[in-house]
Design a protein around this motif. Structure first.
Motif, PDB file in Angstrom:
ATOM      1  N   GLN A 225     -19.502  -6.825  12.083  1.00 57.11           N
ATOM      2  CA  GLN A 225     -19.749  -7.391  10.600  1.00 57.11           C
ATOM      3  C   GLN A 225     -19.348  -5.829  10.295  1.00 57.11           C
ATOM      4  OE1 GLN A 225     -20.274  -8.871   8.415  1.00 57.11           O
ATOM      5  NE2 GLN A 225     -19.639  -6.935   6.773  1.00 57.11           N
ATOM      6  N   LYS A 226     -19.129  -4.823  11.179  1.00 52.81           N
ATOM      7  CA  LYS A 226     -18.096  -3.926  11.150  1.00 52.81           C
ATOM      8  C   LYS A 226     -16.890  -3.990  11.843  1.00 52.81           C
ATOM      9  CE  LYS A 226     -21.155  -0.247   9.567  1.00 52.81           C
ATOM     10  NZ  LYS A 226     -21.106   0.263   8.327  1.00 52.81           N
ATOM     11  N   ILE A 227     -16.895  -4.494  12.121  1.00 59.80           N
ATOM     12  CA  ILE A 227     -15.158  -4.247  12.604  1.00 59.80           C
ATOM     13  C   ILE A 227     -14.760  -5.415  12.150  1.00 59.80           C
ATOM     14  CG2 ILE A 227     -14.036  -6.365  14.204  1.00 59.80           C
ATOM     15  CD1 ILE A 227     -16.348  -5.702  16.532  1.00 59.80           C
ATOM     16  N   GLN A 228     -15.011  -6.547  11.529  1.00 61.20           N
ATOM     17  CA  GLN A 228     -14.306  -6.645   9.761  1.00 61.20           C
ATOM     18  C   GLN A 228     -14.413  -6.040   8.625  1.00 61.20           C
ATOM     19  OE1 GLN A 228     -13.100  -9.399   9.035  1.00 61.20           O
ATOM     20  NE2 GLN A 228     -13.466 -10.610   7.315  1.00 61.20           N
ATOM     21  N   GLU A 229     -15.074  -5.668   8.802  1.00 58.24           N
ATOM     22  CA  GLU A 229     -15.515  -4.546   7.621  1.00 58.24           C
ATOM     23  C   GLU A 229     -13.969  -3.132   7.755  1.00 58.24           C
ATOM     24  OE1 GLU A 229     -19.178  -2.662   7.703  1.00 58.24           O
ATOM     25  OE2 GLU A 229     -20.241  -4.341   6.341  1.00 58.24           O
ATOM     26  N   TYR A 230     -14.486  -2.952   9.290  1.00 59.94           N
ATOM     27  CA  TYR A 230     -12.753  -1.971   9.137  1.00 59.94           C
ATOM     28  C   TYR A 230     -11.649  -2.643   9.302  1.00 59.94           C
ATOM     29  CZ  TYR A 230     -16.261   2.221  11.995  1.00 59.94           C
ATOM     30  OH  TYR A 230     -17.376   2.614  11.868  1.00 59.94           O
ATOM     31  N   PHE A 231     -12.282  -3.758   9.912  1.00 56.78           N
ATOM     32  CA  PHE A 231     -10.241  -4.469   9.624  1.00 56.78           C
ATOM     33  C   PHE A 231      -9.628  -4.699   8.301  1.00 56.78           C
ATOM     34  CE2 PHE A 231      -8.145  -8.339   8.822  1.00 56.78           C
ATOM     35  CZ  PHE A 231      -6.892  -8.015   9.632  1.00 56.78           C
ATOM     36  N   GLY A 232     -10.656  -4.745   6.815  1.00 52.30           N
ATOM     37  CA  GLY A 232     -10.290  -5.296   6.429  1.00 52.30           C
ATOM     38  C   GLY A 232      -9.724  -3.602   5.276  1.00 52.30           C
ATOM     39  N   GLN A 233     -10.095  -2.095   5.966  1.00 52.00           N
ATOM     40  CA  GLN A 233     -10.103  -1.353   5.371  1.00 52.00           C
ATOM     41  C   GLN A 233      -8.452  -1.164   6.115  1.00 52.00           C
ATOM     42  OE1 GLN A 233     -10.921   0.358   3.071  1.00 52.00           O
ATOM     43  NE2 GLN A 233      -9.888   2.025   2.412  1.00 52.00           N
ATOM     44  N   ILE A 234      -8.732  -1.067   6.934  1.00 50.96           N
ATOM     45  CA  ILE A 234      -6.748  -1.427   7.930  1.00 50.96           C
ATOM     46  C   ILE A 234      -6.151  -2.429   7.254  1.00 50.96           C
ATOM     47  CG2 ILE A 234      -5.932  -2.145  10.041  1.00 50.96           C
ATOM     48  CD1 ILE A 234      -8.175  -0.867  11.436  1.00 50.96           C
ATOM     49  N   TYR A 235      -6.649  -3.709   6.710  1.00 50.14           N
ATOM     50  CA  TYR A 235      -5.420  -4.467   6.223  1.00 50.14           C
ATOM     51  C   TYR A 235      -5.327  -3.502   4.993  1.00 50.14           C
ATOM     52  CZ  TYR A 235      -3.664  -8.998   3.803  1.00 50.14           C
ATOM     53  OH  TYR A 235      -3.575  -9.954   3.851  1.00 50.14           O
ATOM     54  N   LYS A 236      -6.338  -2.811   3.907  1.00 53.23           N
ATOM     55  CA  LYS A 236      -5.385  -2.388   2.630  1.00 53.23           C
ATOM     56  C   LYS A 236      -4.876  -1.343   2.624  1.00 53.23           C
ATOM     57  CE  LYS A 236      -9.040  -4.913   0.773  1.00 53.23           C
ATOM     58  NZ  LYS A 236     -10.365  -4.584  -0.413  1.00 53.23           N
ATOM     59  N   ASP A 237      -4.734  -0.379   4.028  1.00 55.37           N
ATOM     60  CA  ASP A 237      -3.907   0.762   3.834  1.00 55.37           C
ATOM     61  C   ASP A 237      -2.505   0.442   4.430  1.00 55.37           C
ATOM     62  OD1 ASP A 237      -6.361   2.416   2.973  1.00 55.37           O
ATOM     63  OD2 ASP A 237      -6.839   3.047   5.036  1.00 55.37           O
ATOM     64  N   LEU A 238      -2.801  -0.097   4.919  1.00 52.64           N
ATOM     65  CA  LEU A 238      -1.253  -0.892   5.955  1.00 52.64           C
ATOM     66  C   LEU A 238      -0.180  -1.420   4.942  1.00 52.64           C
ATOM     67  CD1 LEU A 238      -1.575  -1.312   9.544  1.00 52.64           C
ATOM     68  CD2 LEU A 238      -0.810   0.040   8.753  1.00 52.64           C
ATOM     69  N   THR A 239      -1.228  -2.658   4.188  1.00 54.41           N
ATOM     70  CA  THR A 239      -0.240  -2.930   3.072  1.00 54.41           C
ATOM     71  C   THR A 239       0.489  -2.143   2.259  1.00 54.41           C
ATOM     72  OG1 THR A 239      -1.436  -5.254   3.843  1.00 54.41           O
ATOM     73  CG2 THR A 239      -0.501  -4.545   1.695  1.00 54.41           C
ATOM     74  N   ALA A 240      -0.779  -1.546   1.708  1.00 59.42           N
ATOM     75  CA  ALA A 240      -0.205  -0.742   0.301  1.00 59.42           C
ATOM     76  C   ALA A 240       0.419   0.607   1.154  1.00 59.42           C
ATOM     77  CB  ALA A 240      -1.804   0.354  -0.205  1.00 59.42           C
ATOM     78  N   HIS A 241       0.386   0.831   1.839  1.00 61.18           N
ATOM     79  CA  HIS A 241       1.482   1.750   2.959  1.00 61.18           C
ATOM     80  C   HIS A 241       2.407   1.230   2.797  1.00 61.18           C
ATOM     81  CE1 HIS A 241       2.695   5.341   5.595  1.00 61.18           C
ATOM     82  NE2 HIS A 241       3.587   4.492   6.250  1.00 61.18           N
ATOM     83  N   ALA A 242       2.335   0.220   3.762  1.00 67.72           N
ATOM     84  CA  ALA A 242       4.034  -0.524   3.942  1.00 67.72           C
ATOM     85  C   ALA A 242       5.300  -0.929   3.143  1.00 67.72           C
ATOM     86  CB  ALA A 242       3.928  -1.845   4.743  1.00 67.72           C
ATOM     87  N   GLU A 243       4.020  -1.230   2.152  1.00 67.43           N
ATOM     88  CA  GLU A 243       4.478  -1.517   0.341  1.00 67.43           C
ATOM     89  C   GLU A 243       5.598  -0.080  -0.353  1.00 67.43           C
ATOM     90  OE1 GLU A 243       2.914  -4.117  -2.051  1.00 67.43           O
ATOM     91  OE2 GLU A 243       2.399  -5.654  -0.640  1.00 67.43           O
ATOM     92  N   ALA A 244       4.561   0.925  -0.237  1.00 63.21           N
ATOM     93  CA  ALA A 244       5.191   1.950  -1.184  1.00 63.21           C
ATOM     94  C   ALA A 244       6.192   2.355  -0.443  1.00 63.21           C
ATOM     95  CB  ALA A 244       4.271   2.953  -1.133  1.00 63.21           C
ATOM     96  N   GLU A 245       6.455   2.340   0.783  1.00 59.92           N
ATOM     97  CA  GLU A 245       7.371   2.636   1.624  1.00 59.92           C
ATOM     98  C   GLU A 245       9.026   2.231   1.426  1.00 59.92           C
ATOM     99  OE1 GLU A 245       6.937   5.527   6.096  1.00 59.92           O
ATOM    100  OE2 GLU A 245       6.491   3.076   6.050  1.00 59.92           O
ATOM    101  N   GLU A 246       8.930   0.341   1.490  1.00 62.96           N
ATOM    102  CA  GLU A 246      10.082  -0.132   1.256  1.00 62.96           C
ATOM    103  C   GLU A 246      10.928  -0.018  -0.131  1.00 62.96           C
ATOM    104  OE1 GLU A 246       8.071  -3.881   2.355  1.00 62.96           O
ATOM    105  OE2 GLU A 246       7.840  -3.444   4.667  1.00 62.96           O
ATOM    106  N   GLU A 247       9.761  -0.098  -0.590  1.00 66.16           N
ATOM    107  CA  GLU A 247       9.511   0.596  -2.199  1.00 66.16           C
ATOM    108  C   GLU A 247       9.883   1.771  -2.831  1.00 66.16           C
ATOM    109  OE1 GLU A 247       7.828   0.731  -6.804  1.00 66.16           O
ATOM    110  OE2 GLU A 247       7.397  -0.570  -5.135  1.00 66.16           O
ATOM    111  N   VAL A 248       9.920   2.715  -2.394  1.00 66.04           N
ATOM    112  CA  VAL A 248      10.430   4.193  -2.426  1.00 66.04           C
ATOM    113  C   VAL A 248      11.228   5.309  -1.143  1.00 66.04           C
ATOM    114  CG1 VAL A 248       9.164   6.428  -2.871  1.00 66.04           C
ATOM    115  CG2 VAL A 248       8.090   4.013  -4.324  1.00 66.04           C
ATOM    116  N   VAL A 249      10.775   4.561  -0.072  1.00 67.54           N
ATOM    117  CA  VAL A 249      10.781   6.051   0.671  1.00 67.54           C
ATOM    118  C   VAL A 249      12.388   5.141   1.157  1.00 67.54           C
ATOM    119  CG1 VAL A 249      10.962   6.924   3.221  1.00 67.54           C
ATOM    120  CG2 VAL A 249       9.103   6.631   1.600  1.00 67.54           C
ATOM    121  N   TYR A 250      12.594   4.280   2.210  1.00 63.60           N
ATOM    122  CA  TYR A 250      13.417   3.066   2.477  1.00 63.60           C
ATOM    123  C   TYR A 250      14.601   3.649   2.132  1.00 63.60           C
ATOM    124  CZ  TYR A 250       9.777   1.948   6.086  1.00 63.60           C
ATOM    125  OH  TYR A 250       8.787   2.504   7.264  1.00 63.60           O
TER     126      TYR A 250
END
Length: 350
Positions: A225-250
């Motif tokens: 359960q903890k493993i799934q919860e940690y992955f949930g946060q990784i999923y959301k953090d990486l997705t938001a980070h990547a999309e913001a970089e692709e929209e603004v930074v790159y």
């Protein structure tokens, strides 16, 4: 739906952070209003310095909320308090002394809320503690402001009662009290630069540090359960980070970083998103789950090293300080919007 780590606790902290931001905005409004109240030169200068600090701290707080990864609304009672306080502060019912006294109490409320979030983060997870780390700077400076406001209150209070100025030695006592503040708040370091905000390298590096911490926590856990919860946060953090970089930074760095190198970053993130979706479909109790997470961690690590070495160097060599700070502001705004789109907005009544 992908789970997030300790949803109830995380959402409660997100609401508290949103409430702190709303109160910090009220602090700035109050101080701007005080400058219209006919203050003497020394007190006016101190209030102007407060505003400068508070505007910087508002930028830091926005960074903290973006790093935390959950966009929330302030509690309803905080919003109602702010509306009443705004009306009272702008009215004529309170004397100048009483307005400053209420402002000092407001500073105290912001400080205590910040300290509570810091202590709560210690109970939730290392990634949360890392994300809210910059909050210590805000806690320290608001606490230091409190001590200076006590000095201003003594001057204004004596003047209101007697028509005469108080002993100016109060400022010496204020300085002694401020010297002890770090022992109350912790080993926070105040901002001493003229920067109006973190630059884009600072903000991206904070994201990188947080996801690395999440990877470590996940791989060290044996609880599905903890493993799934940690992955949930990784999923959301990486997705938001990547999309913001692709929209603004790159798009911003492409002209000087180069078409090929910039495209490589896009391609790496496309692969990262593909692996994220693969992991999302695997049971966290499966041995394949952690194997895939390790594959993702290695890919993200390579991507981070490229960004923090060659891309950061290109940014330093081609953008001014003001441009890197503006890019950070745009990146944070994009990430906030994407986090909201991902459905991580908390209810204000949490």
């Amino acid at each position: 739906m992908v789970a997030t780590l300790d949803d109830t606790k995380r959402n409660a902290i997100a609401v508290k952070l949103a409430s702190i931001k709303a109160l910090q905005q009220l602090v700035i409004e109050n101080e701007q209003s005080l400058l219209t109240q006919g203050l003497d030169a020394e007190i006016g200068d101190r209030i102007r310095n407060f505003i400068k600090d508070d505007e910087k701290n508002l930028g830091i707080l926005e960074t903290v909320i973006g790093q935390y990864g959950i966009q929330a609304e302030p509690k309803k009672n905080v919003t109602q308090f702010i509306e009443k306080a705004r009306e009272l502060f702008k009215g004529s019912e309170l004397s100048l002394y009483e307005k400053v006294s209420q402002h000092e109490l407001l500073k105290h409320q912001v400080v205590m809320s910040g300290l509570i979030v810091h202590k709560a983060a210690q109970k939730v997870g290392a990634d949360v503690l890392l994300a809210i780390g910059p909050l210590n700077t805000i806690n320290f400076e608001n606490r230091a402001h409190q001590e200076q406001l006590k000095g201003i209150l003594e001057i204004l209070g004596v003047r209101e009662l007697t028509g005469q100025d108080a002993d100016q030695g109060i400022w010496a006592r204020v300085q002694d009290a401020m010297a002890a503040v770090s022992g109350v708040v912790g080993s926070a370091v105040t901002q001493t630069s003229d920067k109006s905000d973190l630059n884009i390298q600072d903000v991206i590096r904070l994201d990188h540090n947080k996801v690395n911490t999440l990877f470590t926590e996940l791989l060290q856990s044996d609880n599905p359960q903890k493993i799934q919860e940690y992955f949930g946060q990784i999923y959301k953090d990486l997705t938001a980070h990547a999309e913001a970089e692709e929209e603004v930074v790159y798009p911003r760095v492409r002209p000087f970083y180069g078409q090929d190198d910039t495209q490589e970053l896009f391609d790496e993130q496309a692969e990262m998103k593909r692996v994220l979706e693969q992991i999302k479909a695997i049971s966290p109790s499966s041995s394949e789950f952690k194997d895939k997470v390790k594959q993702l961690m290695d890919a993200v690590g390579d991507h981070i090293r490229q960004e923090e070495s060659t891309m950061f160097a290109a940014i330093r060599n081609n953008l001014s300080t003001e441009q890197t700070e503006q890019l950070a502001t745009e990146f944070k705004a994009a990430k906030t919007r994407i986090q909201e789109k991902l459905g991580v907005v908390s209810e204000s009544n949490v």
